[in-house]
Design an enzyme around this catalytic site. Structure first.
Site, mmCIF file in Angstrom:
data_model
loop_
_atom_site.group_PDB
_atom_site.id
_atom_site.type_symbol
_atom_site.label_atom_id
_atom_site.label_comp_id
_atom_site.label_asym_id
_atom_site.label_seq_id
_atom_site.Cartn_x
_atom_site.Cartn_y
_atom_site.Cartn_z
ATOM 1 N N SER A 29 0.829 -1.203 0.000
ATOM 2 C CA SER A 29 0.000 0.000 0.000
ATOM 3 C C SER A 29 0.872 1.266 0.000
ATOM 4 O O SER A 29 1.687 1.451 -0.910
ATOM 5 C CB SER A 29 -0.958 -0.047 1.197
ATOM 6 O OG SER A 29 -1.958 0.933 1.096
ATOM 7 N N ASP A 37 -9.661 -5.003 -4.612
ATOM 8 C CA ASP A 37 -9.080 -3.999 -3.712
ATOM 9 C C ASP A 37 -9.838 -2.686 -3.881
ATOM 10 O O ASP A 37 -9.826 -2.078 -4.949
ATOM 11 C CB ASP A 37 -7.601 -3.808 -4.062
ATOM 12 C CG ASP A 37 -6.847 -2.969 -3.039
ATOM 13 O OD1 ASP A 37 -7.484 -2.159 -2.336
ATOM 14 O OD2 ASP A 37 -5.613 -3.108 -2.954
ATOM 15 N N HIS A 93 -7.676 -5.628 0.025
ATOM 16 C CA HIS A 93 -6.472 -4.798 0.113
ATOM 17 C C HIS A 93 -5.395 -5.411 1.001
ATOM 18 O O HIS A 93 -4.201 -5.136 0.803
ATOM 19 C CB HIS A 93 -6.859 -3.415 0.654
ATOM 20 C CG HIS A 93 -5.725 -2.446 0.717
ATOM 21 N ND1 HIS A 93 -5.023 -2.053 -0.407
ATOM 22 C CD2 HIS A 93 -5.151 -1.789 1.761
ATOM 23 C CE1 HIS A 93 -4.079 -1.180 -0.051
ATOM 24 N NE2 HIS A 93 -4.130 -1.016 1.257
#
Length: 402
Positions: A250, A338, A377
């Site tokens: 991320s 995601d 995610h």
């Protein structure tokens, strides 16, 4: 007469409702974006989300409390131009690989925990390639009697020397994990990644950037968190000559690409490979597509009040620029479902990397994970094929120099 009174009443109620709605609109869609534009503190707070902490009451000095036995907690001081000469203290974990723990579980006092996790066979779920494991196993076998004589039991006074001695053993592989925003290095999905990598017989390093967890409460900036990552990387590189793989997740993917570009610019020893999990192209693209922006992204002044100010204040994380500034191989992994970092941003970064990197540089891989699996995610680490993908990538490039 009664009809006239009712009409005036509803007229006044309607006017009051309209005024309240207009006021709400001005506060939410005009005033709040303007405050955001001129508040660097608010911009950093929304980007880094250091105030979101979970799990609650986690003792980061005791990684074993979340199942990470044979893990050393320590602190590194980062010297920084933006703070006083004392520097910034950041918390770090060093997770030992399974093959080292198996040999020294008695000295580490983790016999019960190791057997509970690995069973009688005491073998990792995915075996590394014969060539690499034989070198590392041979070195550990050679070291074993000397280390046992020197370290009959691992205590805080000798812990650093023992861990660093194992880190130096030839044939090993080190993964530096750079986490995303929110929470700590001990969050659930992150510890799952460490355990996966441990089973592949990799040393794992993870740390909390400034402002997070038990690291010093200094307001993070892009330059600051990249410098934190650089200091941990340099600590590893100064201890061992074994190959280092950088894994970013991320927001950590932005830190990873910036770090690698910086190492290349400084002409310093770089990692042997870079794994980007759920990456984005840059903050301008990501913030427009983030769930937090759904209410605001269609406003005509969105760029003026939100995107551009962050760029002006050096909160950019331009991975689409940085991937063209270092030579190492890249593996991108992204789940189609995601919603935090949309899948197409990761794929776009892959296409940018293909277009901008020299053909003589390390290859770029892209692996998509179908939405039907529900990894989202945070939970690509639960994909059964991921250990093999990581193993194949590391084994292909751990000894390659670009």
């Amino acid at each position: 007469m009664l009809f006239t009174r009712r009409r005036h009443f509803f007229k006044r109620v309607g006017l009051a409702t309209l005024q309240i709605c207009m006021l709400f609109f001005l506060l939410l869609f005009v005033l709040l974006p303007l405050v955001f534009r001129y508040s660097v503190t608010l911009q950093r707070g929304i980007l880094f989300l250091t105030f979101i902490t979970y799990p609650k009451d986690l003792d980061l000095t005791n990684p074993a409390s979340i199942g990470l036995y044979a893990t050393r907690n320590f602190y590194i001081t980062v010297k920084d131009r933006d703070v006083d000469e004392d520097g910034v203290r950041i918390g770090v974990w060093h997770v030992l690989p399974a093959n080292a723990v198996r040999r020294f579980k008695r000295e580490l006092q983790v016999e019960e925990a190791f057997v509970a996790e690995h069973g009688v066979a005491e073998a990792p779920s995915v075996e590394p390639s014969t060539s690499t494991i034989s070198i590392n196993e041979h070195e550990l076998q050679e070291l074993e009697p000397f280390l046992r004589a020197e370290f009959p039991v691992i205590v805080p006074e000798n812990e650093q020397i023992f861990y660093e001695r194992l880190l130096r053993a030839p044939g090993g592989t080190v993964v530096l994990y750079l986490h995303g925003n929110t929470a700590t290095r001990g969050s659930g999905h992150r510890s799952e990644v460490y355990k996966l990598l441990r089973k592949l017989n990799y040393h794992v390093f993870s740390f909390d950037y400034r402002g997070y967890a038990d690291s010093d409460p200094v307001s993070p900036t892009e330059e600051g968190v990249v410098r934190d990552a650089l200091m941990v990387y340099e600590y590893i590189a100064n201890v061992t000559s074994n190959p280092i793989i950088i894994w970013g997740h991320s927001l950590g993917t932005g830190v990873a690409t910036h770090l690698c570009a910086q190492l290349a610019h400084l002409n310093e020893r770089g990692p042997r490979g870079v794994i980007l999990e759920s990456p984005f192209t840059n903050i301008r693209d990501e913030i427009r597509l983030h769930p937090f922006s759904r209410l605001f992204k269609h406003l005509p002044w969105f760029d003026f009040t939100i995107s551009r100010p962050m760029y002006s204040n050096s909160l950019r994380f331009e991975s689409d620029v940085h991937v063209g500034e270092f030579r190492q191989p890249i593996m991108i992994i992204h789940a189609e479902d995601d919603v935090v970092v949309p899948f197409h941003l990761g794929y776009r970064l892959y296409r940018v990397a293909l277009d901008t990197r020299s053909r003589s540089w390390g290859p770029v891989e892209f692996h998509r994970f179908d939405a039907s699996f529900g990894y989202g995610h945070k939970h690509l680490c639960r994909a059964p094929e991921l250990p093999s993908l990581v193993l194949h990538f590391v084994e292909n490039y751990r000894d390659a120099v670009y």
